[in-house]
Design a protein around this motif. Structure first.
Motif, PDB file in Angstrom:
ATOM      1  N   LEU A 186      95.463 -38.912  12.590  1.00  0.00           N
ATOM      2  CA  LEU A 186      94.354 -38.110  12.078  1.00  0.00           C
ATOM      3  C   LEU A 186      93.775 -38.736  10.814  1.00  0.00           C
ATOM      4  CD1 LEU A 186      92.740 -35.439  12.407  1.00  0.00           C
ATOM      5  CD2 LEU A 186      94.431 -34.365  10.903  1.00  0.00           C
ATOM      6  N   SER A 187      94.641 -39.182   9.920  1.00  0.00           N
ATOM      7  CA  SER A 187      94.169 -39.766   8.667  1.00  0.00           C
ATOM      8  C   SER A 187      93.420 -41.068   8.893  1.00  0.00           C
ATOM      9  CB  SER A 187      95.350 -40.005   7.721  1.00  0.00           C
ATOM     10  OG  SER A 187      96.216 -41.000   8.227  1.00  0.00           O
ATOM     11  N   ALA A 188      93.751 -41.768   9.989  1.00  0.00           N
ATOM     12  CA  ALA A 188      93.087 -43.040  10.295  1.00  0.00           C
ATOM     13  C   ALA A 188      91.821 -42.851  11.119  1.00  0.00           C
ATOM     14  CB  ALA A 188      94.046 -43.965  11.036  1.00  0.00           C
ATOM     15  N   GLY A 189      91.490 -41.618  11.465  1.00  0.00           N
ATOM     16  CA  GLY A 189      90.269 -41.362  12.215  1.00  0.00           C
ATOM     17  C   GLY A 189      90.379 -41.545  13.703  1.00  0.00           C
TER      18      GLY A 189
ATOM     19  N   GLU B 268     100.789 -48.920  -0.420  1.00  0.00           N
ATOM     20  CA  GLU B 268     100.745 -47.530   0.024  1.00  0.00           C
ATOM     21  C   GLU B 268      99.449 -46.860  -0.425  1.00  0.00           C
ATOM     22  OE1 GLU B 268     104.245 -45.698  -1.488  1.00  0.00           O
ATOM     23  OE2 GLU B 268     105.556 -46.480   0.091  1.00  0.00           O
ATOM     24  N   ALA B 269      99.076 -47.094  -1.682  1.00  0.00           N
ATOM     25  CA  ALA B 269      97.883 -46.439  -2.218  1.00  0.00           C
ATOM     26  C   ALA B 269      96.618 -46.936  -1.523  1.00  0.00           C
ATOM     27  CB  ALA B 269      97.787 -46.680  -3.723  1.00  0.00           C
ATOM     28  N   PHE B 270      96.493 -48.267  -1.370  1.00  0.00           N
ATOM     29  CA  PHE B 270      95.261 -48.796  -0.791  1.00  0.00           C
ATOM     30  C   PHE B 270      95.174 -48.521   0.707  1.00  0.00           C
ATOM     31  CE2 PHE B 270      92.142 -52.037   0.484  1.00  0.00           C
ATOM     32  CZ  PHE B 270      91.133 -51.720  -0.414  1.00  0.00           C
TER      33      PHE B 270
ATOM     34  N   ARG C 180      92.428 -46.131   5.320  1.00  0.00           N
ATOM     35  CA  ARG C 180      92.388 -45.258   6.490  1.00  0.00           C
ATOM     36  C   ARG C 180      91.284 -44.220   6.369  1.00  0.00           C
ATOM     37  NH1 ARG C 180      98.975 -44.663   7.147  1.00  0.00           N
ATOM     38  NH2 ARG C 180      99.230 -46.468   8.532  1.00  0.00           N
ATOM     39  N   ALA C 181      91.062 -43.730   5.156  1.00  0.00           N
ATOM     40  CA  ALA C 181      89.992 -42.759   4.956  1.00  0.00           C
ATOM     41  C   ALA C 181      88.628 -43.394   5.230  1.00  0.00           C
ATOM     42  CB  ALA C 181      90.047 -42.209   3.532  1.00  0.00           C
ATOM     43  N   ILE C 182      88.449 -44.646   4.798  1.00  0.00           N
ATOM     44  CA  ILE C 182      87.186 -45.352   5.038  1.00  0.00           C
ATOM     45  C   ILE C 182      86.989 -45.586   6.532  1.00  0.00           C
ATOM     46  CG2 ILE C 182      85.967 -47.536   4.688  1.00  0.00           C
ATOM     47  CD1 ILE C 182      87.402 -47.686   1.946  1.00  0.00           C
TER      48      ILE C 182
ATOM     49  N   LEU D   6      93.190 -54.473   9.648  1.00  0.00           N
ATOM     50  CA  LEU D   6      94.439 -55.232   9.612  1.00  0.00           C
ATOM     51  C   LEU D   6      95.470 -54.537   8.741  1.00  0.00           C
ATOM     52  CD1 LEU D   6      96.108 -57.796  10.192  1.00  0.00           C
ATOM     53  CD2 LEU D   6      95.000 -58.841   8.196  1.00  0.00           C
ATOM     54  N   LEU D   7      95.055 -54.043   7.592  1.00  0.00           N
ATOM     55  CA  LEU D   7      95.984 -53.357   6.680  1.00  0.00           C
ATOM     56  C   LEU D   7      96.599 -52.130   7.349  1.00  0.00           C
ATOM     57  CD1 LEU D   7      97.196 -53.038   3.830  1.00  0.00           C
ATOM     58  CD2 LEU D   7      95.161 -51.701   3.231  1.00  0.00           C
ATOM     59  N   ASP D   8      95.776 -51.365   8.041  1.00  0.00           N
ATOM     60  CA  ASP D   8      96.279 -50.180   8.746  1.00  0.00           C
ATOM     61  C   ASP D   8      97.296 -50.577   9.810  1.00  0.00           C
ATOM     62  OD1 ASP D   8      96.390 -47.484   9.833  1.00  0.00           O
ATOM     63  OD2 ASP D   8      95.057 -48.207  11.410  1.00  0.00           O
TER      64      ASP D   8
END
Length: 316
Positions: free
Chosen positions: A149-152, A75-77, A82-84, A21-23
Motif C-alpha cells: 500500500l505504501s508503495a502504491g 530506511e528514511a529515504f 515509496r510515497a513518490i 531500484l531502491l524500493d
C-alpha cells in the motif's frame, strides 16, 4: 560547524528508476534479487544504487555476507521514495480512468478478516453497476499488504484494523467482529455443551502466522490460562486452506464470526475467546486522494458493511 547542504535532488541526476531500484532492493534484501525483479543485470543495479548514494552523499545500505541491510538513511529515504512512486502510479491511473469513462482498475489487498463476506459482496455490487471496471484482489499478511500500500501497488486494504504507528495511513472502521473457535460439524467436540481450553488444545489446530496480531492474542490466551500452545498445528492464513482442513480433519481454528455464519459444515465451540476481537475496515494512504475506481469500491464497502452488520448481528 556549518550546516550540511541539502542534496540537489532536482538537478536532473536522480531518476524514477533510482527510486524503483531502491524500493526493490529494500524489499528483496539483495542486489541480485532486485535486478531479477526489475529485469536488469546485476552490474546495472549495482551502478544505479551507487549513483543514488552519490547523489544523496550517504550510504543507504550496509553490505554483508547475507545481503544488504538498510542504514538509517536508507530506511528514511526508502519511505519517501515509496510515497513518490505511489503518487506517480495513482496519478497515471487517475488520468487513464478519466479518459476511459467507466473503465478503470482498483487494486485491493485483503486478508482473512473481511475477505470472505464483506469484500465479495462489495465487489459484486460494484460490478453490477460498472461491469467494465477491473477489480484486482491481492492476498497477503497485514504487514506485507501495508508495504504494498505504501508503495502504491495497492489502492486500499480491507480487513482487520491493526494499530499503525506510521502516520502515512488512514483507517476507516466499518464494523466490529468477534473471533470464535470452530471445528467441522462431525468433530468429537461439535455437540459438546461446554469445553475448556485445555481440552481443545489436545486436538490439532490451525493457527495464523506468528507475524499476525491474532496469533499473538491467541498465544497470550493460552499463556494466561496456563495451557501450552498446541504442538500439533498448521500455520495458515488462506481461508481456502483453512476451510478445507476444517472440513476434512479434526482441527480447531480461531476464525472471524462472519466466516462461519453461512457454512453448515462448520460448528462453533462453546468457548468464549473474549477479549479477542477486532474492527474490520479500510486502510488507505493518508496522502493524495483515491482514484475514481477506488472511490467507487470504497462506497460499496461502506454500504455493504451496513447490510452485513444488520444481517449477521447477534440480535438478528
Amino acid at each position: 560547524m556549518t550546516p550540511r547542504e541539502l542534496p540537489r535532488l532536482l538537478d536532473g541526476r536522480m531518476k524514477f528508476r533510482h527510486l524503483v531500484l531502491l524500493d526493490a532492493i529494500s524489499r528483496r534484501g539483495t542486489i541480485v534479487g532486485a535486478a531479477a525483479e526489475l529485469h536488469v543485470t546485476q552490474p546495472v543495479a549495482t551502478r544505479g544504487l551507487r549513483e543514488l548514494e552519490e547523489i544523496l552523499e550517504v550510504e543507504l545500505f550496509q553490505r554483508g555476507p547475507r545481503g544488504l541491510t538498510p542504514t538509517v538513511y536508507g530506511e528514511a529515504f526508502t519511505e519517501h521514495a515509496r510515497a513518490i512512486l505511489a503518487q506517480a502510479r495513482q496519478a497515471a491511473r487517475h488520468v487513464v480512468e478519466l479518459a476511459g469513462a467507466e473503465r478503470g482498475t482498483v487494486v485491493v489487498g485483503t486478508h482473512l478478516f473481511g475477505s470472505n463476506v464483506l469484500l465479495p459482496r462489495a465487489i459484486a455490487a460494484l460490478k453490477a453497476e460498472r461491469p467494465n471496471l477491473t477489480v484486482a484482489v491481492r492476498d497477503g499478511t497485514p504487514e506485507s499488504l501495508l508495504v504494498e500500500l505504501s508503495a502504491g501497488r495497492l489502492d486500499l486494504i480491507v480487513g482487520r484494523l491493526t494499530q499503525i504507528s506510521d502516520e502515512g495511513f488512514l483507517r476507516r472502521k466499518l464494523y466490529d467482529e468477534s473471533v470464535v473457535l470452530v471445528v467441522r460439524a462431525s468433530h468429537p467436540l461439535a455437540a459438546a455443551k461446554t469445553v475448556d481450553l485445555a481440552t481443545v488444545a489436545g486436538y490439532p489446530w490451525i493457527l495464523p502466522g506468528p507475524e499476525t496480531a491474532l496469533r499473538r492474542e491467541l498465544e497470550e490466551l493460552f499463556h494466561s490460562n496456563d495451557v501450552l500452545l498446541p504442538a500439533n498445528r498448521v500455520e495458515a492464513t488462506s481461508f481456502l486452506t483453512v476451510r478445507q482442513l476444517l472440513r476434512d480433519t479434526d482441527v480447531v481454528a480461531a476464525l472471524p464470526r462472519l466466516i462461519t455464519e453461512e457454512d453448515p459444515g462448520i460448528a462453533r465451540l462453546p468457548l468464549s475467546l473474549e477479549p479477542i476481537g477486532h474492527s474490520v475496515g479500510i486502510t488507505m494512504p493518508a496522502a493524495g486522494t483515491p482514484t475514481p475506481s477506488a472511490s467507487a469500491l470504497i462506497d460499496k464497502l461502506v454500504a455493504e458493511a451496513v447490510q452485513v452488520t444488520r444481517r449477521f448481528s447477534p440480535a438478528s
